[in-house]
Design an enzyme around this catalytic site. Sequence first.
Site, PDB file in Angstrom:
ATOM      1  N   ARG A 108       5.997  -4.866   5.145  1.00 49.26           N
ATOM      2  CA  ARG A 108       6.578  -6.198   5.282  1.00 49.26           C
ATOM      3  C   ARG A 108       8.055  -6.107   5.655  1.00 49.26           C
ATOM      4  O   ARG A 108       8.764  -5.226   5.179  1.00 49.26           O
ATOM      5  CB  ARG A 108       6.497  -6.983   3.966  1.00 49.26           C
ATOM      6  CG  ARG A 108       5.089  -7.201   3.469  1.00 49.26           C
ATOM      7  CD  ARG A 108       5.124  -8.021   2.188  1.00 49.26           C
ATOM      8  NE  ARG A 108       3.795  -8.159   1.641  1.00 49.26           N
ATOM      9  CZ  ARG A 108       3.257  -7.307   0.780  1.00 49.26           C
ATOM     10  NH1 ARG A 108       3.939  -6.284   0.357  1.00 49.26           N
ATOM     11  NH2 ARG A 108       2.035  -7.489   0.332  1.00 49.26           N
ATOM     12  N   SER A 176       7.380   2.124  -2.236  1.00 47.99           N
ATOM     13  CA  SER A 176       6.493   2.095  -3.419  1.00 47.99           C
ATOM     14  C   SER A 176       5.864   3.450  -3.732  1.00 47.99           C
ATOM     15  O   SER A 176       4.623   3.580  -3.782  1.00 47.99           O
ATOM     16  CB  SER A 176       5.398   1.059  -3.202  1.00 47.99           C
ATOM     17  OG  SER A 176       5.948  -0.139  -2.786  1.00 47.99           O
ATOM     18  N   ASP A 229       8.654  -0.842  -5.864  1.00 49.60           N
ATOM     19  CA  ASP A 229       8.147  -2.226  -5.825  1.00 49.60           C
ATOM     20  C   ASP A 229       8.196  -2.901  -7.198  1.00 49.60           C
ATOM     21  O   ASP A 229       8.452  -4.098  -7.314  1.00 49.60           O
ATOM     22  CB  ASP A 229       6.741  -2.321  -5.208  1.00 49.60           C
ATOM     23  CG  ASP A 229       5.742  -1.340  -5.792  1.00 49.60           C
ATOM     24  OD1 ASP A 229       6.135  -0.485  -6.602  1.00 49.60           O
ATOM     25  OD2 ASP A 229       4.550  -1.419  -5.431  1.00 49.60           O
TER      26      ASP A 229
HETATM   27  C1  BGC Z   1       3.317   4.621  -6.820  1.00 48.98           C
HETATM   28  C2  BGC Z   1       4.351   3.728  -7.458  1.00 48.98           C
HETATM   29  C3  BGC Z   1       4.132   2.293  -7.046  1.00 48.98           C
HETATM   30  C4  BGC Z   1       2.689   1.880  -7.337  1.00 48.98           C
HETATM   31  C5  BGC Z   1       2.396   0.446  -6.937  1.00 48.98           C
HETATM   32  C6  BGC Z   1       1.921   4.096  -7.091  1.00 48.98           C
HETATM   33  O1  BGC Z   1       0.978   4.858  -6.396  1.00 48.98           O
HETATM   34  O2  BGC Z   1       3.431   5.931  -7.309  1.00 48.98           O
HETATM   35  O3  BGC Z   1       5.659   4.136  -7.110  1.00 48.98           O
HETATM   36  O4  BGC Z   1       5.020   1.480  -7.746  1.00 48.98           O
HETATM   37  O5  BGC Z   1       1.808   2.741  -6.658  1.00 48.98           O
HETATM   38  O6  BGC Z   1       2.599   0.222  -5.598  1.00 48.98           O
END
Ligand code: BGC
Length: 506
Positions: A108, A176, A229
């Site tokens: 996004r 994320s 995130d």
């Molecule tokens: C990641 C996290 C992330 C989560 C949600 C996980 O696989 O390691 O950093 O916050 O996914 O997106």
Amino acid sequence: MGRAVVGVAVGLAAVACTVAAVAVGRRMRSRGKWKRVVRVLREVEEGCESSVGRLRQVVDAMAVEMHAGLASEGGSKLKMLLTYVHNLPNGTEKGTYYALHLGGTNFRVLRVHLHGQQSSLLEHEVERQPIPQHLMTSTSEDLFDFIASSLKEFIEKEGDGSELSLDRRELGFTFSFPVKQMSVSSGILIKWTKGFSIVDMEGIDVPGCLQEALTRKGLDMKVAALVNDTVGTLALGHYHDSDTVASVVVGTGTNACYLERVDAIIKCQGLLTTSGYMVVNMEWGNFWSSHLPRTSYDIDLDSESPNPNDQGFEKMISGMYLGDIVRRVILRMLLESDIIGPISSKLSMPFILRTPMMSAMHEDDSPDLREVARILKDILEIPEVPLKLRKVVVKVCDVVTRRAARLAAAGIVGILKKIGRDGSGGITGGRRSDMKMKRTVVAVEGGLCSSYTLFREYLHEALNEILGEDIAKHVILKVTEDGSGIGAALLAASHSSYNLDTVQML
Ligand code: BGC
């Protein structure tokens, strides 16, 4: 003549007997097959059992692991990562900021206008697109060129950008994945999750890769904040409601973060912040405890995944995996029972049944389960599944989703316990004091929370069961949308190079 009639009668009787015997045999065989279907179902139900007693054990294990992860580097499977975010947005932020969000499935680009007065005056525009599959395993240059080009196109649509002076273009980058941060705007990727695997990137500075790609595309912009995130979600949650102390994402992957007292972050002695707090990114997807209800399907899924022995909690909870657990159960059920004869090879393809399809089957409320039949036929190439079997498929979806939601609820209560907001903080000297339970808001985001009604219902139900209604009524789960991206823009605003960063090391 008489003999001939008798002969015919005897012959007919023999045929009738054979037909009856065949019918009985068929019925017996089909009953045997059905019994095997039911046996597989019962086994999954037992394996996924998540009684409130078991959930409370998970709560305790989560709180213990949080302590261990804060005590020393590598002290727990929970990484408990420092984010260097110590002041959450409060509504006074001003200006126009950009945000990029690289999640698990979608990418996004956002532009957020902050009016510096009330939260209701926040406006934003967003453009979403799926991340091309090949980029997830390509090179960091390919991935970041895609990101920079998308941002460039987005900016070009603004026209001449006259409302924004070019030298003040700053952005928040929501990345994320687990990152070891050195400051609010720098950090290295620890490990990929959610099917990403770009080997040349692990151990590399993430904003550095983005900055180089922006330069390649001729964009003069600065990464003011690099955020997970969950941290973006917490920032937006706090912007709207200052009682927000934690956030949880249950989308393609899962994770949580929360506000921790800096003196509790023992592994980082001498950390000083003006607020006395810091947001800690737990990376709870990697949580593990022997109390988790694990089945043979989870074990197989893990061992066949690109990251075996990692992200165990995530593999039982998040959108990337739930559909595949269901697929594995249906496959075993059909193979062991032989109830519909030979089955298509589609059912053996990992990740062919995506979680949105699974939730559509789970939430099919048509009397003849038409949607279930359609998905089984179109996606898994299993045509003409009898209604009785369709009902079993719905039940399997229910068992898998209920377990996921209940485990996420236990994780949330684990956080509340760690920060003394689970109602047990009032117990002093063995007696429950009259201490008032504070209103506590947890911001939640991700497809399972926003678009999967039954998941959300099970999450609330388990929270009530674990905490008890008197305590649970003070805990509010607030679903946000695009919080992870908007929150990153908010954090870019509060950490803009025009402001002072106030984290110090003694
Ligand atoms: C990641 C996290 C992330 C989560 C949600 C996980 O696989 O390691 O950093 O916050 O996914 O997106």
